[in-house]
Design an enzyme around this catalytic site. Structure first.
Site, short mmCIF file in Angstrom:
data_model
loop_
_atom_site.label_atom_id
_atom_site.label_comp_id
_atom_site.label_asym_id
_atom_site.label_seq_id
_atom_site.Cartn_x
_atom_site.Cartn_y
_atom_site.Cartn_z
N LYS A 1 -7.47 -13.61 -9.28
CA LYS A 1 -8.48 -13.76 -8.30
C LYS A 1 -9.47 -12.45 -8.48
O LYS A 1 -9.25 -11.39 -8.73
CB LYS A 1 -8.38 -13.99 -7.04
CG LYS A 1 -7.76 -12.79 -6.28
CD LYS A 1 -7.72 -13.66 -4.77
CE LYS A 1 -8.07 -12.54 -3.68
NZ LYS A 1 -7.68 -12.85 -2.24
N LYS B 1 0.71 -1.40 -0.05
CA LYS B 1 0.12 -0.10 0.00
C LYS B 1 0.86 1.20 0.03
O LYS B 1 0.41 2.26 -0.60
CB LYS B 1 -0.79 -0.04 1.40
CG LYS B 1 -2.07 -1.07 1.19
CD LYS B 1 -3.32 -0.33 1.46
CE LYS B 1 -4.48 -1.37 1.42
NZ LYS B 1 -4.58 -2.34 2.40
N LYS C 1 -11.99 -6.34 -5.46
CA LYS C 1 -12.60 -4.93 -5.62
C LYS C 1 -11.55 -3.81 -6.47
O LYS C 1 -12.02 -3.46 -7.33
CB LYS C 1 -12.73 -4.31 -4.35
CG LYS C 1 -14.13 -4.58 -3.66
CD LYS C 1 -14.23 -3.81 -2.18
CE LYS C 1 -14.05 -4.95 -1.32
NZ LYS C 1 -14.31 -4.54 -0.09
#
Ligand code: TRP
Length: 350
Positions: free
Chosen positions: A214, A112, A217
């Site tokens: 996969k 992140k 979001k």
């Protein structure tokens, strides 16, 4: 006494098929056998600065989706993280025993932080970037201490089992380490070490529609439980495939294998077999496969979608559920916090 199971989902949008097969429907199956707590992690969502105008509706969406998927609020405890202020207090206390080094080494943090600073290479000295960066691209301390907050969610309820996906395993490992550390530092036996929940069998990996990995979001390859029929059909019909098998028994490419995997989760076994056979003898038409797949996904999602909408409009139900959930969650949380304060030597004069 039943073992305590706890899991949470971050309040950052709607739930998709990956959440459904990977988490929700397992939660539903567990609720009778364990003492279950399922919550909506709205404080964790703050680490990435959601729009204040939409945070609450995100919480509400997930709450409605939990209920629509079949979690029974009279059986499991469903609550909103921020409704339990004890979590925030214990987060401060536990942070005193957490090293900034171990937090900075956490994979999710590095990922992140790298994204936020716009660093592409894995080899770049990210610590230097973080310390030296004076632009408004700063990496916030909440992101760094995300694992502390998650550990507190778990430890404050003294949970034994935490069903989470692979991406959360490192956080769970840290939780165990913090539990051991706290226990041994103070010479107490307060926190059990939580284990990941093993359902037996291979873990479910729900692929996306874009032919790659996969469903997620941030990948933009999702089928949402709340998707309208038309939207869902369109998404499935647009899923990435290939040119089709040229000779009998060709190997299956990743994008097409993904569709078979989705089909295995949603369609009857004989239907899957029929398309597998058609692939093997080159008679397959991807258009037909997709139509069938959309049909079978809709059989699962449409009834859930209807319930979601119904529940979202039932404010009385929603507030009853969260109030009742918060009460139960706070009961245990405040007991644990009392113990922690006492162990750490915090006493009141009055
Ligand atoms: N970090 C988890 C995720 O992003 C969400 C979460 C927060 C959680 N606290 C938790 C999961 C406690 C299990 C237990 O998916």
């Amino acid at each position: 006494m039943k073992e305590v199971v706890l899991s949470g989902i971050r309040a950052t949008g709607n739930l998709h098929l990956g959440n459904y097969f990977g988490a929700l429907n397992k939660f539903v199956r567990m609720q009778n056998d364990y003492d279950c707590l399922f919550f909506i992690a709205d404080l964790h969502a703050l680490t990435t600065h959601p729009d204040p105008k939409t945070l609450h509706s995100n919480v509400k969406n997930i709450l409605a989706e939990y209920l629509a998927a079949g979690i029974d609020p009279d059986n499991a405890t469903i609550f909103v993280q921020s409704d339990v202020p004890e979590i925030s207090e214990m987060y401060l206390l536990l942070n005193m025993h957490v090293g900034i080094g171990e937090l900075m080494r956490t994979a999710s943090f590095k990922d992140k932080a790298r994204k936020q600073l716009g660093i592409k290479s894995e080899n770049e000295d990210i610590e230097k970037e973080i310390i030296g960066n004076e632009s408004n691209k700063r990496v916030n301390a909440g992101l760094l201490t995300y694992p502390t907050l998650m550990a507190v969610d778990i430890l404050i309820q003294k949970a034994n089992k935490v069903p989470v996906g692979k991406d959360q395993e490192q956080h769970l490992e840290l939780t165990r380490r913090f539990a051991r550390r706290f226990n041994s530092f103070y010479g107490v036996d307060l926190f059990p070490e939580p284990a990941n929940f093993d359902f037996g069998g291979a873990p479910v990996k729900v692929p996306g529609l874009d032919g790659s990995g996969k469903m997620g979001k941030s990948e933009g390859n999702c089928i949402y439980l709340i998707d309208e029929e038309k939207v869902l059909r369109k998404k499935v019909m647009r899923a990435v495939t290939d040119e089709g098998p040229k000779e009998p028994n060709s190997p299956v490419s990743q994008p097409v294998e993904n569709l078979f995997t989705l089909m295995a989760l949603t369609s009857a076994p004989e239907v899957v077999q029929q398309y597998r056979d058609a692939y093997a003898d080159c008679s397959i038409r991807y258009g037909d496969l997709k139509k069938q797949l959309a049909e079978d996904i809709l059989k699962i999602t449409l009834p859930i979608r209807e319930r979601i909408i119904e529940i979202q409009n039932d404010d009385a139900l929603l507030s009853r559920v969260v109030r009742q959930g918060a009460e139960k969650a706070r009961e245990r949380a405040s007991q644990t916090l009392r113990e922690v304060r006492e162990i750490m030597g915090i006493k009141k004069f009055y």
